[in-house]
Design an enzyme around this catalytic site. Structure first.
Site, mmCIF file in Angstrom:
data_model
loop_
_atom_site.group_PDB
_atom_site.id
_atom_site.type_symbol
_atom_site.label_atom_id
_atom_site.label_comp_id
_atom_site.label_asym_id
_atom_site.label_seq_id
_atom_site.Cartn_x
_atom_site.Cartn_y
_atom_site.Cartn_z
ATOM 1 N N LYS A 1 0.008 14.583 0.909
ATOM 2 C CA LYS A 1 -1.302 14.857 0.314
ATOM 3 C C LYS A 1 -1.501 16.346 0.031
ATOM 4 C CE LYS A 1 -3.559 10.846 2.542
ATOM 5 N NZ LYS A 1 -4.361 10.115 1.529
ATOM 6 N N THR B 1 -8.821 6.296 -2.617
ATOM 7 C CA THR B 1 -10.167 5.785 -2.876
ATOM 8 C C THR B 1 -11.171 6.918 -2.713
ATOM 9 O OG1 THR B 1 -10.250 5.047 -0.576
ATOM 10 C CG2 THR B 1 -9.795 3.367 -2.254
ATOM 11 N N HIS C 1 0.796 -1.232 0.000
ATOM 12 C CA HIS C 1 0.000 0.000 0.000
ATOM 13 C C HIS C 1 0.819 1.268 0.000
ATOM 14 C CE1 HIS C 1 -4.181 -1.395 0.597
ATOM 15 N NE2 HIS C 1 -3.610 -2.460 1.130
ATOM 16 N N LYS D 1 -14.748 7.935 -4.810
ATOM 17 C CA LYS D 1 -16.056 8.264 -4.232
ATOM 18 C C LYS D 1 -16.562 9.582 -4.801
ATOM 19 C CE LYS D 1 -14.281 6.224 0.008
ATOM 20 N NZ LYS D 1 -13.712 6.606 1.321
ATOM 21 N N LYS E 1 -9.490 13.899 3.689
ATOM 22 C CA LYS E 1 -8.588 12.738 3.742
ATOM 23 C C LYS E 1 -7.673 12.963 4.935
ATOM 24 C CE LYS E 1 -7.172 13.724 -0.531
ATOM 25 N NZ LYS E 1 -7.137 12.442 -1.192
ATOM 26 N N ARG E 2 -6.902 11.936 5.349
ATOM 27 C CA ARG E 2 -5.962 12.156 6.429
ATOM 28 C C ARG E 2 -5.050 13.333 6.089
ATOM 29 N NH1 ARG E 2 -5.911 8.383 10.881
ATOM 30 N NH2 ARG E 2 -4.052 9.542 11.443
#
Ligand SMILES: *Cc1c(COP(=O)(O)O)cnc(C)c1O
Length: 814
Positions: free
Chosen positions: A550, A652, A353, A656, A544-545
Site C-alpha cells: 500500500k 473500498t 480477494h 468512501k 488503511k492497514r
C-alpha cells in the site's frame, strides 16, 4: 415511535433491564437502555422477516465470512429506522446528549480491514434491498487489537469489546451444534449392507449462535448476523465419544473455549496457524449444519438445498465448507457422491480477494490429517475425480494437472484452499474489473482456462448509509436539499449534482461543509495526539492497514521531500498541507511497524520545526477503525490510493473518500481504475507504472538504487532517514527499511517516486484554485454512484445467487 414513547421505554429499560434508578444511572447505563429500546423496535421487523422466510418458499443469501467489521450499531440503526430526531429529543429531556451516548458504544471490531468491512456493507445492502440474508461468522471474544502509539511505536492492547456487555446480540442457547475434530475414520456397513465411512473424532466442541439484527434502511426487512461462539461440551458429551479420560476432557475444555477467543490480526498473508484452521472449520460447520436444520424445519428435501441457500465464500477462509457440505450430505444424509457434488457446486460461490501469491491460503497436509481426517479423504476424492476429468476431457499434460491439483506436491505437501473453492463453486469472482482480469492471467489462470464461464467480476461497493448519511450529515443535508433524498438508496441520482458544480453559491456551501468536517477531525486529532491542524490547509489522508504494497512509505517520502524543499528555502510558497495517516500493522509485521515509527518520527521533526510547521504538519491518528473512519473520510481533501499497480484487489476506502468529495491521487490499481473512469480523468490525479510496466520492470531486473542515483531529491530524502535525522541520531532504527528499499524494493517505491512527486506538485497547483478544486470535488461525489454496495449486491443477487426481493409486511398485532 414518538419522543415520549421512546423516553418511557428508555426509563423502563433502566429500571427493569439494567436495574438502576435514573438518578444513579451512568452514561453507559443510558446508552444500554437506549440500545435496548431500539432493539425492541428492530425485533418486530426481525420476527416478521423470519416469519416470511418460514411461510414462503424463499431463497436466502448466506454470506460466510471469518470477519465482519460492523462498526457501532446504534447510530446506524437510528438512521435506518428513521427515528434519530425523536431519540435526540427524548434523551435530551432526560438530560443526555445523543452524541455522548453514541460515543459510549464499543465498536465490534471483528475484522482486520477491507474484507471484513465489505461483509458489513453487504449485510446493510442486503437488508436495504429487501433480500433475505444470513451473515455467518465468528463471535471473537477479542476483536482486532486497539492500537496505541507510544514513543512513535505501535502498541497492541487487547480489545475487550464485550466487557460492558453487548445489547445488540441475542444469545440463542437453543441453536447449538457439535463440531468434531481429530480422531480417525473407519469403514462400516449400514443397515442396507452398503459400505460407508464413519468419522470417529476424538474431540468435540459446541458452537452456540449469537444473533444480531441487521435492519435495512427505511424498509421492514431485518436480517440476521449469526456469529458462533465455542463452548465446552458437557462432560457426558465426552462419554459419547468414548474419551473416558478426565484430564483429556479438561484439556479439551480449554481448547474448545480457545477457538473463538481472538481474531488473528493479520490482513492479507495468512499465518497458517493451527488454531486458525480450527476457527475456520468451526464456524463453517456450524453454519452449514444450521442451514440443513432450517431446510428440515421447512420440511424440504435435501435435494432442494441449492434452491433454498446461496452460500458465498468471502475469500478462502470458509472454503473448507466445500468438503464439509460433502461430508454432511454423503456421510450423514447418505446421498450419493454424485448427487452431493451437484448440490455442493450449485450452492457455493467464491470471491477471491488477493493477487499476492504469498497470501493464498494453503494448509500443511499433516496438520489437516490430524484435525480433519475425514475432510482430507473427501478432498482426495474430490481431487481424484477432478483430475481424472481434466485428463479425460481436456487432455492436459502432467505439468498442467499438477498445477490444478488441490494438493501442492512441491516440497512439504499442502492443501490449496483456493483450488478447493474453485472446484466446489459454480461462480468465481474478483472484486474489481482489473483484479478479475488479472486473476484469469495469474493465480487462477489454469482454472479460467478450464471453466471460463465460472469467472465473473463483482466490483466492491460501500454503503452510502453509514459512510455518507451517517458519517457526513452536513453533506447529506446539502445534497438532499438540492436533489432530494433518493440518492441514499439510489446513488446514481447523485449525478443530479453535476450541474451544481457550476453554481458558485452551491460550491461555497460545499466548501463550508468540508471545512466544518475538517474542523471536527482537527478537534479529534488534537485530543488524541496533541497535534494541532489548521482546517484551512489541504487535508491529505492515507488511512488503511499498514502494508508495504500500500506504500505508506512512498507518501512519507513526499513529506520528507517537501520538508527538504522548505529547509532549503523557508520562504518557498507551497500550499499548506496536513498529512494525516492512520492504520494498524499486524503485530508480527516488522517492516510495517517501522513504517509507523517513521511516520511518527518525521511528524515529530516536521511539526516542531518553525521553518516548516507553518506549511506542513503530520499526524498519525491512533487506532484507525470504523468509528473514527466516519470522522476521517468526510474530512479529506485528498485521498491517497497509491498501492503498487496489480497488488490491491479493489480497495473500498478509495470509494468512501470519493463519495465524500475527496479527490484521489492514485495508481491504476484495484477499483481506482473504475473510479477514474467514472469521475473522469480530468478529475483524478493519476501517476505511476501500470501493472504491465511493473511486470516488465521486474522481469528486466529492477535495480532500485539506480533511481536513487538518478534523482537528487530521492537521494536526499533517503540519506536524511539513514543519517538518523528523524531518530535523534539513531542510524539503526530505520536501517532495515532503508536497506530493504535500496536493495530490493519489492513494491517499486523508488520506481514510482519521481512520477508521484510530480503528480503531487500538480495537486498543489490545482489546490491553489479553490473554485476549481470544489468543482472537481462535487463531480467526484456526483459520479461515484457506482460504488454503492447496493449496486454490488444487486449484481450478486441477480447474477450469482438468484435471490429476489421480498417486501416484508408488518402485521398489526391487535
Ligand atoms: C474501509 C475500511 C478499510 C479498507 O480500506 P482500504 O483503503 O480499502 O484498504 C479498512 N479499515 C476500515 C476501518 C475501513 O473502514
Amino acid at each position: 415511535m414518538s419522543a415520549p414513547e421512546i423516553k418511557k421505554s428508555i426509563l423502563d429499560h433502566l429500571t427493569y433491564s439494567i436495574g438502576r434508578p435514573p438518578s444513579l444511572a451512568s452514561k453507559q447505563d443510558y446508552y444500554k437502555a437506549l440500545a435496548l429500546t431500539v432493539r425492541d423496535r428492530l425485533q418486530q421487523h426481525w420476527v416478521e422477516t423470519v416469519q416470511a422466510y418460514l411461510e414462503q418458499d424463499l431463497k436466502v443469501a448466506c454470506y460466510l465470512s471469518a470477519e465482519f467489521l460492523m462498526g457501532p450499531h446504534l447510530g446506524n440503526n437510528l438512521l435506518n429506522l428513521g427515528i434519530e430526531n425523536e431519540v435526540r429529543q427524548a434523551v435530551k429531556e432526560m438530560g443526555c446528549e445523543l452524541d455522548e451516548l453514541l460515543a459510549e458504544e464499543e465498536e465490534p471490531g471483528l475484522g482486520n480491514g477491507g474484507l471484513g468491512r465489505l461483509a458489513a456493507c453487504y449485510m446493510d445492502s442486503l437488508a436495504t434491498l429487501e433480500r433475505l440474508a444470513l451473515g455467518y461468522g465468528i463471535r471473537y471474544e477479542f476483536g482486532i487489537f486497539d492500537q496505541e502509539i507510544r514513543d512513535g511505536w505501535q502498541c497492541e492492547i487487547t480489545d475487550k469489546w464485550l466487557r460492558s456487555g453487548n445489547p445488540w446480540e441475542i444469545a440463542k442457547p437453543e441453536i447449538t451444534y457439535y463440531v468434531n475434530f481429530g480422531g480417525h475414520t473407519e469403514y462400516y456397513r449400514d443397515e442396507a449392507g452398503a459400505e460407508r465411512i464413519r468419522w470417529v473424532p476424538d474431540r468435540a466442541v459446541k458452537g452456540m449462535a449469537y444473533d444480531t439484527p441487521i435492519q435495512g434502511y427505511r424498509v421492514n426487512t431485518c436480517n440476521t448476523l449469526r456469529l458462533w461462539s465455542a463452548e465446552a461440551c458437557e462432560s457426558f458429551d465426552f462419554q459419547a465419544f468414548n474419551t473416558g479420560d478426565y484430564y483429556g476432557a479438561v484439556d479439551d475444555k480449554v481448547i474448545s473455549e480457545t477457538i473463538t477467543k481472538v481474531l488473528y490480526p493479520n490482513d492479507e498473508p495468512e499465518i497458517g496457524k493451527r488454531l486458525r484452521l480450527l476457527q475456520q472449520y468451526f464456524f463453517v460447520s456450524c453454519s452449514l449444519q444450521d442451514m440443513l436444520r432450517l431446510l428440515d424445519a421447512q420440511g424440504q428435501p435435501t435435494q432442494r438445498f441449492p434452491e433454498k441457500f446461496a452460500v458465498q465464500l468471502n475469500d478462502t477462509h470458509p472454503s473448507i465448507g466445500v468438503a464439509e457440505l460433502m461430508r454432511l450430505l454423503v456421510d450423514e444424509r447418505r446421498l450419493s457422491w454424485e448427487d452431493a457434488w451437484d448440490i455442493t457446486v450449485l450452492t457455493f460461490g467464491y470471491t477471491n480477494h488477493t493477487l499476492l501469491p504469498e497470501a493464498l491460503e494453503t494448509w500443511p497436509l499433516p496438520l489437516f490429517r490430524e484435525l480433519l481426517p475425514r475432510h482430507l479423504e473427501i478432498i482426495y476424492e474430490i481431487n481424484a475425480r477432478f483430475l481424472a476429468s481434466v485428463r479425460e476431457t481436456h487432455h492436459q499434460d502432467d505439468e498442467h494437472v499438477k498445477r490444478l491439483s488441490l494438493i501442492d506436491e512441491n516440497g512439504e505437501k499442502r492443501i490449496r484452499m483456493a483450488h478447493l473453492a474453485c472446484v466446489g463453486s459454480h461462480a468465481i469472482n474478483g472484486v474489481a474489473a482489473l483484479h478479475s482480469e488479472l486473476l484469469k492471467r495469474s493465480v487462477l489462470k489454469d482454472f479460467y482456462e478450464l471453466w471460463p464461464e465460472r469467472f465473473n467480476n463483482k466490483t466492491n461497493g460501500v454503503t452510502p448509509r453509514r459512510f455518507m448519511a451517517l458519517a457526513n450529515p452536513k453533506l447529506s443535508e446539502l445534497i438532499t436539499r438540492t436533489i432530494g433524498d433518493g440518492w441514499i438508496t439510489h446513488t446514481e441520482e447523485l449525478r443530479m449534482l453535476e450541474p451544481f458544480s457550476e453554481d458558485a453559491a452551491f460550491r461555497k456551501e460545499w466548501r463550508l461543509v468540508k471545512q466544518s468536517n475538517k474542523q471536527q477531525l482537527a478537534d479529534y486529532i488534537l485530543k488524541q495526539t496533541g497535534i494541532e491542524l489548521d482546517p484551512s490547509w489541504m487535508f491529505d489522508v492515507q488511512v488503511k492497514r499498514i502494508h508495504e504494497y500500500k506504500r505508506q512509505h512512498l507518501n512519507i517520502l513526499h513529506v520528507i521531500t517537501l520538508y527538504n524543499r522548505l529547509k532549503r528555502d523557508p520562504k518557498l510558497a507551497i500550499a499548506p498541507r496536513a498529512f494525516i495517516f492512520g492504520g494498524k500493522a499486524a503485530p508480527g509485521y516488522f517492516i510495517a511497524k517501522r513504517i509507523i515509527k517513521l511516520i511518527n518520527a518525521v511528524g515529530e521533526v516536521v511539526n516542531n520545526d518553525p521553518d516548516v510547521n507553518k506549511k506542513l504538519r503530520v499526524a498519525f491518528v491512533p487506532n484507525f477503525n470504523v468509528q473514527n473512519g466516519q470522522l476521517i473520510y468526510p474530512a479529506a481533501d485528498l485521498s491517497e490510493q497509491i498501492s503498487m499497480a496489480g497488488k490491491e484487489a479493489s480497495g473500498t476506502g478509495n470509494m468512501k473518500f470519493t463519495l465524500n468529495g475527496a479527490l484521489t491521487i492514485g495508481t491504476l490499481d484495484g477499483a481506482n481504475v473504475e473510479i477514474r473512469d467514472e469521475v473522469g480523468e480530468e478529475n483524478f490525479f493519476l501517476f505511476g507504472l501500470t501493472t504491465e510496466e511493473t511486470l516488465r520492470l521486474q522481469q528486466q531486473g529492477y535495480r532500485p538504487y539506480a533511481y536513487v542515483e538518478g534523482n537528487s531529491e530521492l537521494a536526499e530524502a533517503i540519506r536524511l532517514i539513514a543519517s538518523g535525522h528523524f531518530s535523534h541520531g539513531d542510524t539503526e532504527v530505520f536501517r532495515p527499511l532503508v536497506d530493504n528499499l535500496c536493495q530490493s524494493d519489492p513494491f517499486l517505491v523508488f520506481a514510482d517516486y519521481a512520477d508521484y512527486i510530480a503528480c503531487q506538485d500538480k495537486v498543489a497547483g490545482v489546490w491553489k484554485d479553490p473554485e476549481n478544486w470544489t468543482r472537481m470535488s462535487i463531480l467526484n461525489t456526483a459520479r461515484a454512484g457506482k460504488f454503492s454496495s447496493d449496486r454490488a449486491i444487486r449484481e450478486y443477487c441477480d447474477e450469482i445467487w438468484d435471490v429476489r426481493p421480498v417486501p416484508i409486511m408488518i402485521k398489526d398485532k391487535t
